[in-house]
Scaffold this motif. Structure first.
Motif: not given
Length: 882
Positions: A255-266
């Motif tokens: 779930x945390x990775x999904x949130x970071x991905x949505x901000x194009x941070x991963x």
């Protein structure tokens, strides 16, 4: 008033406050008041001055850091301004300018704010910091308008008084300067040097430098693909750490990775360091992105696996379906049960064969020696041996040096205990003979049942009263071994000696065959565990079960550089650094594998030495939570029983060094190393288990590489919020690297309602100065904790009502239902989203967030200025008192 110059009208005087970002006055206001003459009366000026003093002195208009001040107090402070404005307006009827401006602003902007937040404050909603985050964001908007109002009032008084110019904290300049400093990246934790401290060229240093350069190259390959650039004088690195905690941690982390991905941070993170359950999520990404050239799959927000269109990503749906990864069909469960029983029987056979050999040898020795000869020297031998043991203890207590004599004294003292054991066994045999005289087999069965019952009761007591558990378990283990020896002795006594010798010889022959031909890895549960994990979490772009990649074949173009953390178990090590640890942190990467104790070797060499070593193997070993050797938690009696019952998820890996001669596979001798907890780093085969047995947060290897920015997702089982993973990391980081992690966890601890105030904290990482720099380097850690604050969505609240132990349900539960999976995944995304609230970051659009900008924004909200202490220059005659 058409003759009034435009600059002297209300429109002309107030127009600059009509524009955004304040937007205090709209066309409706100017249509009614815009053509009035700007001519404040003395009463207006006095009222304006009084209200100006209130504004500049109140918490309502002062900028606060994230952990500064009380939200309720700020709300009350603003609410009180209404009464003060009312009083000033009532005092004089001729202060109409003051009245119109103040009440227009208050009724248009301040009253909606207080009307919304007053009832929420009364209900206690502001207790949660991530609720107060929204409050603070809206408070900041109100404050900006009050600052503009103060500027208008200051001008109305026609005096150059103190003005509220901005809402920026005075400390922000210091924090900004601090966070602009660089941290020099160290791939693999070592500088690219081929010489040792004396400047000598060594093969080990050459290898280490080459591996370091290879790691750097792979990281830079990903940066080039995503066009990621690093600002600053030196190259710095960043990483994400996913903690242990089984499927619970993996789901929360997803779930945390999904949130970071949505901000194009991963795509901007260099490393993905995982432990145990966090490795399920990490290995999923490594397999999917490290083995494909499919242009629709990457870490970019508009690509799979995290891209969400109308529905959840199909890839994540596939992972959801594998949440109950240990579930199996009836046939598969039968096969696993039979394999487990086989392992238990083999272990019992080997143990009983060893005990029977001792019993038979004792019987032959007792019959060969007359009683008086066998017992004549027992008492003086024991007295002399005890004296030597006491002498050894006395010498150690007073630090007396006796050279080689001390080893002789200790060894002889231990040997001296053997006559005592001889006497105890003799007494036990005599007692058993007296008890069995005249008793039928039924009576013997009843006695055996009673003894078994006593053992069960003692075991229950051991686990019920934790303070005495170690002693009870040790006593039970020792007692059972002695009883087994006594039983074997009785059987040999009542049978023909040569027949007993024949049976024992057959057993020893079979044990010898097992010794040379049994691979002890094949009888453990590791293989089954690895296959189930791989089937659930290692998928290809077609969403089918993938063939696990070898880490040395990892394609670094699209994926973060993976670090899979395990524990190297060495409870028998003589290295003083292992005292109390019993293990060292062992890591797999695409470039190398190894630990501090054994050094690093190429990953391809490890794979050549261990043919089944691939990503699935590394993931399963990193999650081998139950094993006879468990790092910091290793105990002698625990190792004995877990080995005997074949509860073994760890495995033995051949160390690829050419210096060690070893059999083709780990034979039975390694099983006895597990049984007796005597494994060392000198063994040709090394015992590897769950990384959580030594460091469960996954940050250790990121600190070794001196990452400037780290996000640590802690999903371990921690219902009482004691933060074992973080505090253990602080200890290891300081002892091993001299690194200090400053963390204030007050807002994460449970309050009176059983909830935390926040989900995460922002911490400093203080790296010690290296030889090329004069001062310490400062990195930053976002520590996300599996927690509840009370303002989560209704689905999560409802699940909490149904499952009171949520979100810290037992790690033993690895069979997640769809509802359970979604509760943890949704909580992870909720926690991730809270890190991007406007009140914390100032971002209004964070769809394409810059990593460094994000960390600096959080630093301004969380950090206080770092206190620097100048070194004291002591003269020759100055003395520092203790």
């Amino acid at each position: 008033m058409t003759g009034v110059p435009k600059g002297n009208t209300w429109r002309g005087h107030l127009s600059k406050w009509a524009e955004e970002p304040n937007g205090l006055f709209g066309e409706d206001f100017f249509a009614r008041y815009g053509d009035r003459l700007w001519d404040p009366t003395v009463a207006d000026q006095k009222a304006a001055h009084s209200f100006h003093v209130e504004l500049i002195s109140r918490i309502a208009t002062q900028p606060l850091g994230y952990s500064e001040g009380i939200e309720d107090s700020a709300l009350t402070s603003i609410f009180d301004l209404f009464a003060i404005a009312r009083s000033l307006s009532k005092a004089r009827a001729d202060c109409k300018t003051f009245e119109v401006i103040v009440w227009h602003i208050f009724n248009s902007f301040v009253r909606p704010f207080t009307a919304k937040w007053h009832p929420k404050s009364q209900s206690g909603e502001l207790h949660a910091l991530d609720s107060s985050d929204i409050f603070r964001a809206e408070l900041e908007q109100v404050q900006s308008r009050l600052v503009a109002l103060d500027s208008i009032l200051n001008g109305m008084t026609q005096q150059d008084g103190y003005g509220l110019q901005s809402l920026e904290r005075p400390a922000n300049k210091l924090i900004g300067d601090e966070m602009s400093g660089d941290v020099k990246w160290r791939p693999m934790g070592e500088p690219s040097s081929t010489t040792d401290r004396e400047g000598r060229l060594t093969c080990e240093n050459i290898l280490l430098a080459n591996l370091s350069n290879e790691e750097r190259t792979q990281v830079e390959e990903r940066r080039k693909f995503y066009a990621v650039k690093r600002a600053g004088e030196c190259d710095w690195a960043s990483g994400i750490a996913l903690s242990g905690g089984g499927i619970r941690s993996a789901t929360f982390a997803m779930g945390v990775l999904v949130s970071l991905s949505r901000r194009n941070l991963l795509r901007q993170f260099d490393y993905l360091s995982t432990v145990s359950g966090g490795g399920y999520a990490g290995s999923f990404l490594t397999q999917l992105l490290g083995s494909t050239s499919n242009t629709d799959f990457s870490l970019a927000s508009h690509h799979l696996p995290f891209r969400r269109d109308e529905n959840e990503s199909l890839v994540l749906q596939r992972i959801r379906q594998g949440a109950s990864y240990l579930s199996a069909s009836a046939g598969e469960r039968l096969v696993v049960a039979l394999a487990q029983i086989q392992g238990v029987l083999i272990n019992l056979f080997l143990m009983l064969t060893a005990i029977s050999t001792i019993a038979y040898g004792e019987l032959r020795l007792r019959r060969a020696l007359p009683d008086y000869l066998a017992n004549a020297f027992v008492l003086p031998f024991v007295i002399f041996g005890s004296a030597l043991l006491l002498g050894a203890i006395f010498r150690r207590s007073f630090n007396l040096s006796l050279g080689g004599v001390k080893r002789w004294m200790t060894t002889f003292g231990v040997i001296s205990i053997l006559p005592l054991i001889w006497s105890i066994l003799g007494a036990l045999h005599q007692l058993s003979f007296k008890l069995t005289i005249g008793l039928s087999n039924v009576h013997l069965a009843e006695i055996g049942t009673a003894c078994l019952g006593l053992i069960v009761v003692a075991t229950v007591l051991a686990f019920s009263f934790s303070p005495i558990k170690p002693l009870l378990l040790l006593g039970i283990t020792t007692g059972l071994v002695i009883l087994a020896e006594a039983l074997a002795y009785q059987i040999f006594c009542k049978s023909d000696l040569w027949m007993g010798f024949g049976v024992l010889s057959c057993s020893l022959g079979l044990a010898l065959i097992l010794w040379f031909f049994l691979d002890v890895n094949s009888t453990s549960l590791h293989d089954y565990y690895r296959k189930k994990l791989a089937a659930s979490f290692l998928v290809n772009t077609s969403l089918k079960e993938a063939v696990p990649i070898k880490l040395s074949e990892f394609d670094a173009t699209r994926a973060m550089f993976p670090i899979i953390n395990c524990a190297l178990n060495v409870p028998g090590s003589k290295n003083p650094k292992m005292r109390g640890r019993h293990s060292d942190l062992f890591s797999f990467t695409p470039v190398s594998a190894g630990a501090n104790l054994i050094g690093q070797s190429r990953m391809s060499d490890w794979e050549n030495a261990n043919t089944e070593l691939n990503l699935a193997t590394a993931m399963a070993l990193s999650g081998a939570a139950v094993s006879p050797l468990m790092g910091l938690n290793t105990t002698r009696f625990g190792s004995f029983w877990l080995t005997l019952l074949n509860i073994r998820l760890g495995a033995w890996l051949r160390e690829p060094s050419l210096k060690k001669v070893a059999p083709a596979f780990p034979n039975v001798s390694y099983l006895f190393k597990e049984l007796a907890a005597t494994a060392t780093e000198e063994d040709p085969f090394l015992q590897i288990s769950d990384g959580g047995h030594i460091e469960n947060l996954g940050v250790y290897e990121l600190l070794r590489r001196r990452c400037r920015f780290i996000v640590a997702v802690d999903g371990e089982h921690d219902g009482k919020m004691t933060f074992h993973a973080l505090t253990n990391l602080q200890r290891l980081a300081y002892i091993d690297f001299g690194i200090v992690i400053d963390a204030n966890l007050a807002d994460l601890r449970l309050g009176e309602t059983g909830l935390s105030r926040s989900h995460f904290r922002f911490c400093r990482i203080r790296y010690p100065a290296d030889k090329d720099r004069t001062g310490e380097e400062i990195g930053y850690l976002i520590y996300l904790k599996l927690s509840l604050t009370g303002n989560e969505g209704e689905f999560i609240r409802r699940y909490k009502l149904d499952e009171p132990s949520f979100p810290h349900q037992s790690t033993a539960n690895q069979f997640f239902t769809e509802v359970q999976f979604e509760a943890y995944r949704a909580l992870g995304e909720h926690v991730g989203d809270k890190m991007f609230l406007s009140a914390l970051t100032g971002f209004t659009d964070n769809s394409n967030t810059d990593l460094e900008t994000w960390f600096k924004a959080l630093g301004n909200s969380f950090l206080d200025p770092l206190v620097q202490f100048a070194p004291v220059d002591l003269g020759k005659d100055e003395v520092v008192s203790p």
